[in-house]
Write an enzyme that holds these catalytic residues in place. Structure first.
Site, PDB file in Angstrom:
ATOM      1  N   GLY A   9      17.262  52.638  47.232  1.00 38.59           N
ATOM      2  CA  GLY A   9      16.861  51.692  48.271  1.00 38.59           C
ATOM      3  C   GLY A   9      18.012  50.773  48.608  1.00 38.59           C
ATOM      4  O   GLY A   9      19.182  51.131  48.484  1.00 38.59           O
ATOM      5  N   CYS A  10      17.684  49.574  48.994  1.00 37.66           N
ATOM      6  CA  CYS A  10      18.684  48.586  49.384  1.00 37.66           C
ATOM      7  C   CYS A  10      19.676  48.349  48.249  1.00 37.66           C
ATOM      8  O   CYS A  10      19.280  48.034  47.132  1.00 37.66           O
ATOM      9  CB  CYS A  10      17.984  47.279  49.754  1.00 37.66           C
ATOM     10  SG  CYS A  10      19.122  45.914  50.017  1.00 37.66           S
ATOM     11  N   PHE A  11      20.966  48.463  48.544  1.00 34.74           N
ATOM     12  CA  PHE A  11      21.956  48.298  47.476  1.00 34.74           C
ATOM     13  C   PHE A  11      22.012  46.884  46.931  1.00 34.74           C
ATOM     14  O   PHE A  11      22.429  46.664  45.796  1.00 34.74           O
ATOM     15  CB  PHE A  11      23.338  48.825  47.837  1.00 34.74           C
ATOM     16  CG  PHE A  11      23.937  48.433  49.160  1.00 34.74           C
ATOM     17  CD1 PHE A  11      23.722  47.211  49.760  1.00 34.74           C
ATOM     18  CD2 PHE A  11      24.759  49.338  49.810  1.00 34.74           C
ATOM     19  CE1 PHE A  11      24.319  46.874  50.967  1.00 34.74           C
ATOM     20  CE2 PHE A  11      25.363  49.016  51.026  1.00 34.74           C
ATOM     21  CZ  PHE A  11      25.136  47.780  51.598  1.00 34.74           C
TER      22      PHE A  11
END
Length: 174
Positions: A9-11
């Site tokens: 997902g979002c880093f």
């Protein structure tokens, strides 16, 4: 030192978690697995480059194993949703493990198979490590530099709480 390349997902979210682990020397947010050379965040957000938001982890295998990193990885994101984590939707948010050698491939396959044996529909992609492109500087260590940012404030604390409750023995001493 070894390296791991993971996308969950979002880093910003996964970076914040892995920076807390003993044996993790460095975490760099970036992009991997797409077809565009030198992609930018704007390119990735359009969703047409096929890159995933990933983190490149430098870790000391005498302090933390790749298997332990995978255990944390699978605990802090949902590996059963294709191209999505929470409200983040698109191929850039896919669950992915890019391996650097046969041992990492084997350990990742074992971890995935163990989860599948628990009747989980794991959609995590497993592929050889492609070219890694570091994200722009403002993405690096984003949560630590922007703790009041709305998305971070909503998405990251639950992951850190899960990390602290399930993996206390792997945390750096404060």
């Amino acid at each position: 030192m070894q390296q791991a390349l993971l996308g969950g997902g979002c880093f910003w979210c996964v970076e914040a978690v892995f920076l807390q682990l003993t044996g993790v020397d460095k975490v760099v947010s970036g992009y991997a697995g797409g077809h565009t050379l030198n992609p930018t965040y704007d390119d990735i957000c359009r969703g047409d480059t096929h890159h995933a938001e990933v983190i490149l982890i430098d870790f000391d295998e005498t302090q933390i194993s790749f298997e332990q990193l995978l255990n944390v990885f699978f605990a802090i994101h949902d590996p059963t949703t294709l191209n999505r984590q929470g409200n983040d939707i698109g191929t850039q948010y896919r669950s992915v493990i890019y391996y650097f050698n046969e041992q990492q491939q084997y350990e990742a396959e074992q971890a995935i198979n163990q989860l599948k044996a628990e009747d989980l529909n794991i959609v995590t992609e497993l592929s050889p490590a492609p070219v890694f492109y570091p994200a722009e500087e403002y993405h690096q260590n984003f949560f630590a530099r922007n703790p009041a940012q709305g998305y971070c404030n909503f998405s990251i604390p639950p992951k850190l709480m899960k990390l602290r409750s399930k993996f206390q023995d792997l945390l750096k001493s404060e």
